[in-house]
Scaffold this motif. Structure first.
Motif, mmCIF file in Angstrom:
data_model
loop_
_atom_site.group_PDB
_atom_site.id
_atom_site.type_symbol
_atom_site.label_atom_id
_atom_site.label_comp_id
_atom_site.label_asym_id
_atom_site.label_seq_id
_atom_site.Cartn_x
_atom_site.Cartn_y
_atom_site.Cartn_z
ATOM 1 N N SER A 135 -8.380 -7.268 -0.224
ATOM 2 C CA SER A 135 -8.111 -8.060 -1.414
ATOM 3 C C SER A 135 -6.810 -7.635 -2.079
ATOM 4 O O SER A 135 -5.987 -8.463 -2.475
ATOM 5 C CB SER A 135 -9.277 -7.916 -2.399
ATOM 6 N N ASP A 136 -6.619 -6.324 -2.214
ATOM 7 C CA ASP A 136 -5.393 -5.813 -2.831
ATOM 8 C C ASP A 136 -4.160 -6.235 -2.040
ATOM 9 O O ASP A 136 -3.171 -6.726 -2.598
ATOM 10 C CB ASP A 136 -5.442 -4.287 -2.919
ATOM 11 N N ALA A 137 -4.206 -5.994 -0.734
ATOM 12 C CA ALA A 137 -3.038 -6.274 0.094
ATOM 13 C C ALA A 137 -2.735 -7.774 0.143
ATOM 14 O O ALA A 137 -1.573 -8.193 0.048
ATOM 15 C CB ALA A 137 -3.258 -5.731 1.505
ATOM 16 N N ALA A 138 -3.769 -8.597 0.283
ATOM 17 C CA ALA A 138 -3.555 -10.042 0.367
ATOM 18 C C ALA A 138 -3.043 -10.594 -0.956
ATOM 19 O O ALA A 138 -2.150 -11.460 -0.980
ATOM 20 C CB ALA A 138 -4.853 -10.745 0.763
ATOM 21 N N GLY A 139 -3.588 -10.114 -2.078
ATOM 22 C CA GLY A 139 -3.109 -10.572 -3.377
ATOM 23 C C GLY A 139 -1.661 -10.211 -3.608
ATOM 24 O O GLY A 139 -0.877 -11.007 -4.145
ATOM 25 N N ARG A 140 -1.275 -9.017 -3.166
ATOM 26 C CA ARG A 140 0.117 -8.595 -3.319
ATOM 27 C C ARG A 140 1.037 -9.435 -2.434
ATOM 28 O O ARG A 140 2.112 -9.857 -2.865
ATOM 29 C CB ARG A 140 0.239 -7.113 -2.973
ATOM 30 N N MET A 141 0.613 -9.694 -1.190
ATOM 31 C CA MET A 141 1.451 -10.496 -0.291
ATOM 32 C C MET A 141 1.611 -11.927 -0.800
ATOM 33 O O MET A 141 2.695 -12.518 -0.694
ATOM 34 C CB MET A 141 0.869 -10.481 1.126
ATOM 35 N N ARG A 142 0.536 -12.494 -1.350
ATOM 36 C CA ARG A 142 0.653 -13.844 -1.904
ATOM 37 C C ARG A 142 1.666 -13.866 -3.043
ATOM 38 O O ARG A 142 2.511 -14.764 -3.122
ATOM 39 C CB ARG A 142 -0.699 -14.349 -2.412
ATOM 40 N N ALA A 143 1.581 -12.858 -3.921
ATOM 41 C CA ALA A 143 2.512 -12.801 -5.047
ATOM 42 C C ALA A 143 3.951 -12.622 -4.563
ATOM 43 O O ALA A 143 4.884 -13.201 -5.136
ATOM 44 C CB ALA A 143 2.118 -11.671 -5.993
#
Length: 461
Positions: A135-143
């Motif tokens: 969740s952390d990594a995917a949210g950061r990549m989306r941003a």
């Protein structure tokens, strides 16, 4: 360099996530779609995930199960996020004192022990699982994609590491380079080191620079004092995290590095919470977190009013954080994202502030360099670290049941290794730590002046 980015983002990074059984890229694909849902649809998705989390907590966390039973909260009968208010809030003490009754040790992929940065003065040992990591990594990549930075594009991290300064974690270094990341040590920011950092950044050619807000401002101030404007033609954004980003710091960083500056809000225990979009809004990762903004009585405040951030981590299955009091104060913004995303908008975050520490040789380091030593010491319930001068450190410490006299020796050795062997460290055990005269809590206070441009860059106004 383009080929290297494609290999890192399209092959090596996804392979790493599969090896570690983290569904990062699958979740990224979901987030790319769900951000464009309407607000009501986003909240319906939150409700669906909340039911799943409550069922996990009921099945695997006896402490949460007892609380839900007492409150009459039935997961499958939960029809609104507002039903969460039936449950009392939990705090850091609850998470620590009842950890064994909360952690799901059999969570798929495993439960991994971690600890908070301790910038609140109250370190917390907790567990997270593969789902939270993804969740952390995917949210950061989306941003990052909001700013045109793709996974695998070159990124520079101005960061601090909990490992001892004389050790080199070569495995992590190799991994970082394989996924196209360059990590620079925010705990060693002497003029010589900062000159080298600027050279390394120019040679690396990042699309994104990421780091503690104050450390980025410090490096920018150093560059300007040197008359340098780093040549990073492909830089698309500088992302600041870990502490409040003040307007004068944003202006300085943007001017020196020649790119827009995006703020980020999060914590180790809850995870990456919100990211700033190019339109200027700080957007909540609503698919992963439910954010309540509450007054002192625990009641919701109106949009635009200041209240405490109380969060439920929808991906925190290994150690569920449900209605968790963060201690941060936030305001929500009723105005939706102008780009059309249905994510919730945060108007302001009032987080915690810490000072820089200065080594006996003049090396400037982020406060976490000292905080890491305190948080790694058994038996520390609360602390405040005060640097009176270059060679005089005082630690006020509220012990808990795990404290032993050996802890004082560990703190002394750890701080002297960071700051200099001739530094005098005094550890004082106290019953409580009083706030500053302003009423605010500061957990690392340095009375060593930085001077000139560096002082302005790291000030709070």
């Amino acid at each position: 360099m383009m080929l290297r980015s494609r290999i890192a983002g399209g092959l090596i990074y996804p392979l790493q996530e599969r090896v570690f059984r983290r569904p990062t890229f699958a979740y990224l694909a979901e987030l790319e779609k769900s951000q464009w849902l309407t607000r009501s649809a986003v909240e319906a998705l939150q409700l669906e995930k909340l039911r799943a989390l409550l069922n996990v907590a009921r099945a695997h966390s006896p402490w949460h199960r007892a609380r839900m039973q007492e409150a009459g909260l039935e997961p499958d009968a939960t029809t609104s996020v507002a039903d969460l208010r039936k449950l009392p809030r939990m705090n850091k003490h609850d998470a620590a004192a009842h950890r064994d009754e909360i952690v799901w040790q059999g969570v798929p992929g495993g439960a991994f022990k971690y600890n908070t940065g301790g910038s609140s003065g109250q370190p917390l040992v907790f567990h997270f699982g593969r789902w939270r990591q993804a969740s952390d990594a995917a949210g950061r990549m989306r941003a990052r994609r909001w700013w045109g930075v793709e996974p695998g594009a070159p990124e520079v991290y101005l960061w601090g590491a909990p490992v001892e300064l004389n050790k080199t974690d070569w495995v992590k270094t190799v991994r970082d380079r394989l996924i196209n990341q360059l990590v620079l040590n925010a705990f060693a920011m002497s003029p010589v080191h900062m000159d080298r950092y600027l050279d390394a950044m120019e040679a690396f050619g990042p699309h994104c620079v990421y780091g503690y807000a104050s450390s980025l401002a410090l490096l920018a101030a150093h560059a300007r004092a040197r008359g340098r404007k780093p040549r990073m033609a492909r830089l698309k954004v500088v992302c600041a995290t870990g502490e409040p980003l003040y307007d004068h710091q944003r202006a300085l960083i943007g001017e020196v590095f020649g790119a827009p500056v995006a703020n980020e809000y999060g914590s180790r225990d809850i995870g990456f919470t919100a990211h700033e979009a190019p339109q200027g809004q700080l957007l909540l990762t609503s698919e992963s977190i439910i954010l309540e903004v509450l007054d002192e009585a625990g009641q919701p405040v109106a949009p635009g009013e200041l209240g405490e951030a109380v969060m439920t981590g929808l991906c925190s299955d290994a150690q569920p954080f449900i209605r968790y009091r963060t201690g941060d104060m936030v305001r929500m913004n009723a105005t939706p994202d102008p780009a059309g995303r249905g994510l919730h908008v945060i108007a302001e975050v009032i987080g915690r502030q810490t000072d820089f520490l200065v080594g006996a040789d003049g090396t400037i380091m982020h406060a976490l360099a000292g905080i890491y030593v305190l948080r790694a010491t058994e038996g520390v319930a609360e602390f405040k670290l005060i640097q009176h001068d270059l060679r005089d450190i005082e630690v006020l410490l509220v012990p808990d049941a795990g404290w032993s006299p050996a802890g004082a020796g560990a703190i002394d050795a750890g701080l002297r290794q960071r700051l200099g062997q001739d530094v005098r460290v005094t550890v004082r055990l106290v019953d409580q730590i009083a706030p500053e005269a302003s009423g605010k809590h500061r957990y690392v206070v340095s009375h060593v002046p930085l001077g000139g441009e560096l002082a302005r860059a790291t000030s709070t106004h």
